[in-house]
Design a protein around this motif. Structure first.
Motif, PDB file in Angstrom:
ATOM      1  N   ALA A  14     -21.331 -29.727   3.145  1.00  0.00           N
ATOM      2  CA  ALA A  14     -20.268 -29.175   2.989  1.00  0.00           C
ATOM      3  C   ALA A  14     -20.560 -27.613   3.001  1.00  0.00           C
ATOM      4  N   ALA A  15     -21.972 -27.227   2.763  1.00  0.00           N
ATOM      5  CA  ALA A  15     -22.365 -25.872   2.750  1.00  0.00           C
ATOM      6  C   ALA A  15     -22.482 -25.611   4.416  1.00  0.00           C
ATOM      7  N   GLU A  16     -23.131 -26.394   5.295  1.00  0.00           N
ATOM      8  CA  GLU A  16     -23.550 -26.201   6.539  1.00  0.00           C
ATOM      9  C   GLU A  16     -22.200 -25.893   7.374  1.00  0.00           C
ATOM     10  N   ASN A  17     -21.171 -27.067   6.858  1.00  0.00           N
ATOM     11  CA  ASN A  17     -20.059 -26.574   7.704  1.00  0.00           C
ATOM     12  C   ASN A  17     -19.367 -25.535   7.434  1.00  0.00           C
ATOM     13  N   ALA A  18     -19.406 -24.993   6.296  1.00  0.00           N
ATOM     14  CA  ALA A  18     -18.850 -23.486   5.987  1.00  0.00           C
ATOM     15  C   ALA A  18     -19.601 -22.246   6.365  1.00  0.00           C
ATOM     16  N   VAL A  19     -20.899 -22.588   6.491  1.00  0.00           N
ATOM     17  CA  VAL A  19     -21.475 -21.627   7.078  1.00  0.00           C
ATOM     18  C   VAL A  19     -21.226 -21.451   9.040  1.00  0.00           C
ATOM     19  N   SER A  20     -21.188 -22.680   9.429  1.00  0.00           N
ATOM     20  CA  SER A  20     -21.059 -22.785  10.632  1.00  0.00           C
ATOM     21  C   SER A  20     -19.645 -22.269  11.238  1.00  0.00           C
ATOM     22  N   ARG A  21     -18.721 -22.473  10.243  1.00  0.00           N
ATOM     23  CA  ARG A  21     -17.401 -21.730  10.639  1.00  0.00           C
ATOM     24  C   ARG A  21     -17.449 -20.252  10.594  1.00  0.00           C
ATOM     25  N   MET A  22     -18.033 -19.638  10.063  1.00  0.00           N
ATOM     26  CA  MET A  22     -18.576 -18.107   9.940  1.00  0.00           C
ATOM     27  C   MET A  22     -19.175 -17.867  11.315  1.00  0.00           C
ATOM     28  N   LEU A  23     -20.455 -18.556  11.591  1.00  0.00           N
ATOM     29  CA  LEU A  23     -21.461 -18.250  12.415  1.00  0.00           C
ATOM     30  C   LEU A  23     -20.750 -18.113  13.827  1.00  0.00           C
ATOM     31  N   ARG A  24     -19.826 -19.260  13.970  1.00  0.00           N
ATOM     32  CA  ARG A  24     -19.051 -19.547  15.347  1.00  0.00           C
ATOM     33  C   ARG A  24     -18.474 -18.207  15.705  1.00  0.00           C
ATOM     34  N   ARG A  25     -17.865 -17.532  14.548  1.00  0.00           N
ATOM     35  CA  ARG A  25     -17.160 -16.129  15.143  1.00  0.00           C
ATOM     36  C   ARG A  25     -17.933 -14.893  14.826  1.00  0.00           C
ATOM     37  N   HIS A  26     -19.203 -15.121  14.218  1.00  0.00           N
ATOM     38  CA  HIS A  26     -19.952 -13.825  13.880  1.00  0.00           C
ATOM     39  C   HIS A  26     -21.613 -14.392  13.880  1.00  0.00           C
ATOM     40  N   PRO A  27     -22.068 -14.451  14.895  1.00  0.00           N
ATOM     41  CA  PRO A  27     -23.429 -15.172  15.164  1.00  0.00           C
ATOM     42  C   PRO A  27     -24.547 -14.530  14.484  1.00  0.00           C
ATOM     43  N   ASP A  28     -24.488 -13.147  14.170  1.00  0.00           N
ATOM     44  CA  ASP A  28     -25.547 -12.323  13.506  1.00  0.00           C
ATOM     45  C   ASP A  28     -25.250 -12.429  11.937  1.00  0.00           C
ATOM     46  N   LEU A  29     -24.474 -13.098  11.268  1.00  0.00           N
ATOM     47  CA  LEU A  29     -23.983 -13.006   9.992  1.00  0.00           C
ATOM     48  C   LEU A  29     -25.297 -13.453   9.197  1.00  0.00           C
ATOM     49  N   GLN A  30     -25.465 -12.756   7.941  1.00  0.00           N
ATOM     50  CA  GLN A  30     -26.450 -13.207   7.189  1.00  0.00           C
ATOM     51  C   GLN A  30     -25.547 -13.803   5.772  1.00  0.00           C
ATOM     52  N   SER A  31     -25.838 -15.007   5.591  1.00  0.00           N
ATOM     53  CA  SER A  31     -25.107 -15.648   4.689  1.00  0.00           C
ATOM     54  C   SER A  31     -26.043 -16.595   4.013  1.00  0.00           C
ATOM     55  N   GLY A  32     -25.594 -16.998   2.521  1.00  0.00           N
ATOM     56  CA  GLY A  32     -26.247 -18.219   2.080  1.00  0.00           C
ATOM     57  C   GLY A  32     -25.359 -18.800   0.907  1.00  0.00           C
ATOM     58  N   ILE A  33     -25.079 -20.051   1.160  1.00  0.00           N
ATOM     59  CA  ILE A  33     -24.099 -20.787   0.238  1.00  0.00           C
ATOM     60  C   ILE A  33     -24.869 -21.971  -0.539  1.00  0.00           C
ATOM     61  N   VAL A  34     -24.592 -21.943  -1.703  1.00  0.00           N
ATOM     62  CA  VAL A  34     -25.125 -23.248  -2.291  1.00  0.00           C
ATOM     63  C   VAL A  34     -23.996 -23.989  -2.842  1.00  0.00           C
ATOM     64  N   VAL A  35     -23.883 -25.336  -2.804  1.00  0.00           N
ATOM     65  CA  VAL A  35     -22.830 -26.293  -3.167  1.00  0.00           C
ATOM     66  C   VAL A  35     -23.266 -27.403  -4.056  1.00  0.00           C
ATOM     67  N   VAL A  36     -22.552 -27.663  -5.181  1.00  0.00           N
ATOM     68  CA  VAL A  36     -22.911 -28.441  -6.169  1.00  0.00           C
ATOM     69  C   VAL A  36     -21.965 -29.519  -6.316  1.00  0.00           C
ATOM     70  N   ASP A  37     -22.033 -30.929  -6.491  1.00  0.00           N
ATOM     71  CA  ASP A  37     -20.712 -31.568  -6.751  1.00  0.00           C
ATOM     72  C   ASP A  37     -20.738 -31.886  -8.195  1.00  0.00           C
ATOM     73  N   ASN A  38     -19.651 -32.462  -8.887  1.00  0.00           N
ATOM     74  CA  ASN A  38     -19.499 -32.528 -10.373  1.00  0.00           C
ATOM     75  C   ASN A  38     -20.407 -33.329 -11.038  1.00  0.00           C
ATOM     76  N   GLN A  39     -21.277 -34.352 -10.247  1.00  0.00           N
ATOM     77  CA  GLN A  39     -22.420 -34.846 -10.947  1.00  0.00           C
ATOM     78  C   GLN A  39     -23.678 -34.121 -10.996  1.00  0.00           C
ATOM     79  N   GLY A  40     -23.888 -33.078 -10.147  1.00  0.00           N
ATOM     80  CA  GLY A  40     -25.013 -32.322 -10.265  1.00  0.00           C
ATOM     81  C   GLY A  40     -25.967 -32.333  -8.776  1.00  0.00           C
ATOM     82  N   ARG A  41     -25.322 -33.177  -7.797  1.00  0.00           N
ATOM     83  CA  ARG A  41     -26.228 -33.264  -6.610  1.00  0.00           C
ATOM     84  C   ARG A  41     -25.838 -32.003  -5.906  1.00  0.00           C
ATOM     85  N   HIS A  42     -26.805 -31.445  -5.266  1.00  0.00           N
ATOM     86  CA  HIS A  42     -26.485 -30.155  -4.540  1.00  0.00           C
ATOM     87  C   HIS A  42     -27.458 -29.951  -3.380  1.00  0.00           C
ATOM     88  N   GLY A  43     -27.033 -28.970  -2.579  1.00  0.00           N
ATOM     89  CA  GLY A  43     -27.374 -28.508  -1.339  1.00  0.00           C
ATOM     90  C   GLY A  43     -26.957 -27.207  -0.972  1.00  0.00           C
TER      91      GLY A  43
END
Length: 352
Positions: A287-316
């Protein structure tokens, strides 16, 4: 004394780290930001603790201690050498949000944002009127500048205001501090502007703490706090207080926190996208990689960091343009763990 955080690597692409159990807290960045992780986790161990309490306590700790200087008072002064604050807090059950943007002269931005959530029917208050609301609710009005921030800003001006956010103006903003006059634009010229210059700035010029908490009952909350981009045009508000961009939470699926070049990121609502990815069956890392990739496709020099956790506490997490870290603690863990995330390669981004 806080236990020293434990450094752990991120699992391979498409996998997620398992939940350590509840209660659980996770936030952008390691290092000094683990003070916030530990404060939020400790609050979740108290009787009748809530996820909203944990987010407020954790973000407040970073506002008070200033973490790396990009959260709270005395950091990231604008062109006029003033520090202003942005913050938001969101409840995952009701989907209510409280936020303040460009708030002046009040240190506890996340606390004021929670008052907006709990004591108004609004979502966001801004500027001097957010300050007035804060004072009405018992917050102290103080100068957010420090001797260090004023000195740094004055030195920046003496050097010609490098790295400011002005474009299409004269005199040349790369060598002059203005005052500026706009240059008339030809049709279509926005396509070739240097809007990515801010993305090449260092991490310390634009940063945020974004936190998600899950309490022992399984309730979720998220929040952000930041003093925004250094040397911003006065009045600028970035992605931090924007629901779906700086952070987002939905008890049905999970939560997300983001940091980076907010002027670009807020155009894509990456945290909203990440949670919809979770809803559609992706793992937190996917989920995080997809969200970052959508931004990178239009802005290849973008600095970003996204953390995602599901409602059980699994995270990436996923990142672009820099090596990103995030911190988490949950269950019966006796120390915060910090995860390092290598950036997604822009060349590997697929079209969606």
């Amino acid at each position: 004394m806080h236990p020293l955080p434990v450094l752990v690597p991120l699992l391979p692409t498409a996998l997620a780290l398992p939940s350590p159990g509840l209660p659980f807290v996770i936030n952008t960045w390691g290092g000094p930001f683990t003070v916030a992780t530990d404060a939020a986790y400790a609050s979740l161990l108290l009787p009748d603790a809530s996820a909203l309490d944990a987010v407020e306590v954790g973000c407040s700790a970073c506002e008070r201690d200033r973490c790396d200087g990009t959260v709270g008072y005395g950091g990231s002064p604008d062109e006029a050498c003033e520090t202003t604050l942005d913050a938001m807090i969101m409840d995952g059950a009701s989907m209510k949000v409280g936020a303040v943007a460009g708030m002046r002269r009040v240190k506890n931005a996340i606390g004021v944002a929670r008052r907006v959530l709990e004591y108004t029917r609004h979502t966001m208050l801004a500027g001097d009127l957010a300050t007035r609301f804060a004072v009405e609710n018992g917050f102290e009005e103080v100068d957010l500048a420090t001797e260090e921030s004023i000195r740094a800003c004055e030195e920046w001006k003496k050097s010609g205001c490098p790295g400011n956010f002005r474009v299409h103006v004269k005199p040349d903003p790369s060598t002059s501090c203005g005052p500026y006059e706009p240059i008339p634009l030809a049709w279509g010229s926005l396509e070739t502007t240097g809007f990515l210059a801010a993305s090449r700035a260092s991490k310390t010029s634009h940063d945020t703490i974004s936190m998600i908490a899950i309490d022992a009952r399984g309730a979720l909350a998220a929040g952000t706090s930041t003093n925004g981009a250094a040397h911003k045009v006065p009045g600028r508000v970035g992605d931090g207080p924007i629901a779906g961009s700086g952070s987002y939470v939905d008890a049905e699926v999970g939560g997300c926190g983001a940091t980076g070049d907010g002027d670009v990121m807020m155009r894509f609502l990456p945290c909203y996208q990440a949670l919809e990815n979770l809803r559609n069956g992706m793992s937190p890392t996917e989920a995080a990689e997809n969200a970052v990739s959508r931004m990178l496709r239009r802005h290849p020099d973008l600095q970003s960091g996204i953390v995602v956790v599901d409602n059980q506490g699994r995270h990436g997490a996923a990142a672009s343009g820099w090596t990103f870290t995030y911190a988490f603690r949950g269950g019966e863990m006796n120390a915060t763990q910090v995860v390092t995330v290598q950036p997604v390669k822009a060349a590997l981004v697929k079209q969606f």
